[in-house]
Scaffold this active site. Structure first.
Site, short mmCIF file in Angstrom:
data_model
loop_
_atom_site.label_atom_id
_atom_site.label_comp_id
_atom_site.label_asym_id
_atom_site.label_seq_id
_atom_site.Cartn_x
_atom_site.Cartn_y
_atom_site.Cartn_z
N LYS A 42 -30.36 38.29 5.51
CA LYS A 42 -31.22 38.29 6.70
C LYS A 42 -30.75 39.21 7.83
O LYS A 42 -31.17 39.08 8.97
CB LYS A 42 -31.44 36.88 7.27
CG LYS A 42 -31.85 35.82 6.28
CD LYS A 42 -32.87 36.28 5.27
CE LYS A 42 -34.26 36.46 5.87
NZ LYS A 42 -35.20 36.96 4.80
N GLY A 44 -31.23 42.51 7.78
CA GLY A 44 -32.02 43.73 7.83
C GLY A 44 -31.93 44.54 6.54
O GLY A 44 -32.11 45.76 6.54
N HIS A 106 -25.58 40.89 -1.39
CA HIS A 106 -25.13 40.12 -0.23
C HIS A 106 -23.68 39.67 -0.42
O HIS A 106 -23.19 38.80 0.31
CB HIS A 106 -26.00 38.87 -0.03
CG HIS A 106 -27.41 39.16 0.40
ND1 HIS A 106 -27.73 40.14 1.29
CD2 HIS A 106 -28.59 38.55 0.06
CE1 HIS A 106 -29.05 40.15 1.48
NE2 HIS A 106 -29.58 39.20 0.74
N SER A 136 -32.84 33.58 11.59
CA SER A 136 -33.61 34.16 10.50
C SER A 136 -33.28 33.47 9.17
O SER A 136 -34.18 33.20 8.37
CB SER A 136 -33.29 35.66 10.41
OG SER A 136 -34.10 36.28 9.44
N MET A 254 -41.55 38.58 6.66
CA MET A 254 -41.53 39.47 7.83
C MET A 254 -41.90 38.59 9.02
O MET A 254 -43.06 38.50 9.40
CB MET A 254 -42.53 40.61 7.64
CG MET A 254 -42.14 41.57 6.54
SD MET A 254 -40.70 42.54 7.03
CE MET A 254 -40.25 43.25 5.44
P1 A3P Z 1 -36.53 37.76 11.31
O1 A3P Z 1 -36.54 36.54 10.45
O2 A3P Z 1 -35.66 37.61 12.51
O3 A3P Z 1 -37.90 38.24 11.66
P2 A3P Z 1 -33.42 40.74 5.10
O4 A3P Z 1 -34.29 41.86 4.68
O5 A3P Z 1 -31.98 41.07 5.14
O6 A3P Z 1 -33.75 39.48 4.38
O7 A3P Z 1 -33.73 40.49 6.65
C1 A3P Z 1 -34.97 39.96 7.07
C2 A3P Z 1 -35.05 40.08 8.56
O8 A3P Z 1 -35.25 41.47 8.91
C3 A3P Z 1 -36.24 39.32 9.14
O9 A3P Z 1 -35.85 38.94 10.45
C4 A3P Z 1 -37.30 40.41 9.13
O10 A3P Z 1 -38.39 40.16 9.96
C5 A3P Z 1 -36.47 41.59 9.62
N1 A3P Z 1 -37.09 42.89 9.32
C6 A3P Z 1 -37.61 43.32 8.16
N2 A3P Z 1 -38.12 44.55 8.29
C7 A3P Z 1 -37.92 44.92 9.58
C8 A3P Z 1 -38.24 46.11 10.33
N3 A3P Z 1 -38.87 47.13 9.79
N4 A3P Z 1 -37.88 46.12 11.64
C9 A3P Z 1 -37.24 45.08 12.20
N5 A3P Z 1 -36.93 43.94 11.54
C10 A3P Z 1 -37.26 43.87 10.24
#
Ligand code: A3P
Length: 293
Positions: A42, A44, A106, A136, A254
């Site tokens: 989570k 990014g 991860h 998140s 998202m």
């Molecule tokens: P939130 O739950 O805070 O919205 P991962 O891909 O590591 O699982 O992380 C997911 C997190 O990254 C989620 O955070 C998601 O919304 C955010 N995320 C995904 N794409 C993004 C983007 N283009 N810009 C900003 N945040 C993004």
């Protein structure tokens, strides 16, 4: 219903299917041209994966939409099989993939299969501040039956602080990778920097990958990797896969994509407790995170 049972590898909580395939994962044969995208869950990951693919496809959006994030970039250690859900083996996908591969993980740094170090593979690590990462992760546990039940917010915060969550302690993860970057080819990025100045961070990735793109392509990459576009893109928003285990009506994958959402969840008392504990756990590192922009 799919229910995640939890085991352990080297003291790190893993799902049972991950435990049962661990020996093969450890023996994974990395190739010199592999790129590894490593994160704590989570932080990014999906965003970084899309940026990397847009760069590799030289800004060709259609090529990036050839398959879901999951199929383009195998998730090394993740596997599951259940009669009601699709089955998935990141390992099998990765082994079958032609070079050059981009692989997602991860894993905490000490559990990265040795071949990645032996082959001197490039690695992009992305870290996100603990508070937003925790929020998140909490929502991800709620919407994903492949993850253990998070319990209440308060309970989940406790588990996060003690590292009793899948892939283990956030604190150890970000610190371990931070140390490793001095010895290996690791580009260490921060979610907060990517939010504040995506263009600058994309340029760092370009340089690391030894790629160059013109202004037009750079703008395309920026546009197509924005939260708004990725949220609507079925190839990145996880709505095409794992319909049996992810319920986006509980919380979309998202979700918000911002810095500072933790303020909507932490009580004043929880914040105080978290900060005090954080100070202790992070006393032995030079790592500094921003929790707001
Ligand atoms: P939130 O739950 O805070 O919205 P991962 O891909 O590591 O699982 O992380 C997911 C997190 O990254 C989620 O955070 C998601 O919304 C955010 N995320 C995904 N794409 C993004 C983007 N283009 N810009 C900003 N945040 C993004």
């Amino acid at each position: 219903v799919f229910q995640a049972e939890i085991g352990e590898v080297e003291g790190i909580p893993f799902t049972k299917p991950m435990c049962s395939t661990w020996e093969q994962v450890w023996k994974f044969k990395a190739r010199p041209e592999d790129l590894l995208i490593a994160t704590y869950a989570k932080a990014g990951t999906t965003w970084t994966q899309e940026i990397v693919d847009m760069i590799q496809q030289n800004g060709d959006v259609e090529k990036c939409r050839r398959a879901t994030t999951y199929r383009r970039h195998p998730f090394l250690e993740w596997s599951f099989q259940d009669s009601s859900a699709e089955s998935y083996s990141g390992l099998e996908l990765a082994e079958a993939m032609p070079s050059p591969r981009t692989i997602k993980t991860h894993l905490p740094v000490q559990l990265v299969p040795p071949s990645f170090w032996e082959q001197n593979c490039k690695i992009i690590y992305v870290a996100r501040n603990a508070k937003d990462n925790l929020v998140s992760y909490y929502h991800f546990h709620r919407m994903n039956k492949g993850m253990p039940d998070p319990g209440t917010w308060e309970e989940f915060m406790e588990k996060f602080m003690t590292g009793k969550v899948l892939w283990g302690s956030w604190y150890d993860h970000v610190k371990g990778w931070w140390k490793a970057k001095d010895k290996h080819r690791i580009l260490y990025l921060f979610y907060e920097d990517m939010k504040e100045n995506p263009k600058q961070e994309i340029q760092k990735i370009l340089k690391f990958l030894e790629k160059d793109v013109n202004q037009e392509v750079l703008n395309k990459i920026l546009h197509n990797t924005s939260f708004e576009i990725m949220k609507e893109n079925p190839m990145t928003n996880y709505t095409k896969e794992f319909q049996g285990i992810m319920d986006h009506s509980i919380s979309p994958f998202m979700r918000k994509g911002v810095v500072g959402d933790w303020k909507n969840y932490f009580t004043v008392a929880q914040n105080k407790k978290f900060d005090e504990d954080y100070k202790k756990k992070m006393a032995d590192t030079s790592l500094v995170f921003r929790t707001e922009l």
